[in-house]
Design a protein around this motif. Sequence first.
Motif: not given
Length: 261
Positions: A34-35, A109, A143-144, A147
């Motif tokens: 990521a990203p 996410t 996203v993850t 995060r």
Amino acid sequence: MYAVNPAVRAAWTELFGWVSAASGLALEVIDHAAPAPLDELWRRGDLGLAFICGYPFASGGFPVQPVVAPVPASALGAGRPLYASHLVVRAESGLATLAESFGGRLGWTVEHSQSGFNALRSHLLPYRRAGASLYAGSVGPLVTPRRVIEALLAGEIDIGPLDSYFHDLLLAHEPETAARLRIVETTAPRPIPLLVASEGVQPAIVGKLRGALLAASGDAVTAPLLARLRLSGFAAVEREAYGVLLDDAREAEAAGYVMPG
């Protein structure tokens, strides 16, 4: 997807090195952290082994074929390739139940995620059937899983979804971070993200990769690796097993519940 930190990333690299030797196939480990968008990875034509979430896999939008699925060593899956989403809050949060989080800020996410979007939406659906929003804020895409954790600890959200296998790895390799989180509820178990090869990879090659991974649990070399990765082994999978994820999505969308919130 499951490179929780450098130590876990190194363990995956070691495991794939063992697979390369055991299968007699040259595998090159590529960095796609990521990203970097996962959908770009899933569209590559040279994948031998790559993790894909079950939701986009079941949707059929990417040219990949199943190899195996990991079997977490935790009790949640009862020895099967299953996982879930933990709905987590800060350890010191005053929220004791899921219902107490309503009216706060919910994190998610990305829309193609099972653990961080689809499972979350399905779990909240029974509470949402009256049509009103459950949360004052719906924060995403984060996203993850990392995060989500960062947003929680920074006070940007009050509750968020955390992949249960990611949490297993966190408990083992980053217990100080895991200790700052508290599980409020856990969603229903569903098929875990699987390892896939590109659609054009020859069946004989896929068969060698699958055979090596299915045998990993009985190999003395891989035993400590699997322990570090909190896995009991790998299992063969069929695309049809992931259809339940599409059923869940259709139920939520039919009820008008498009985005978590």
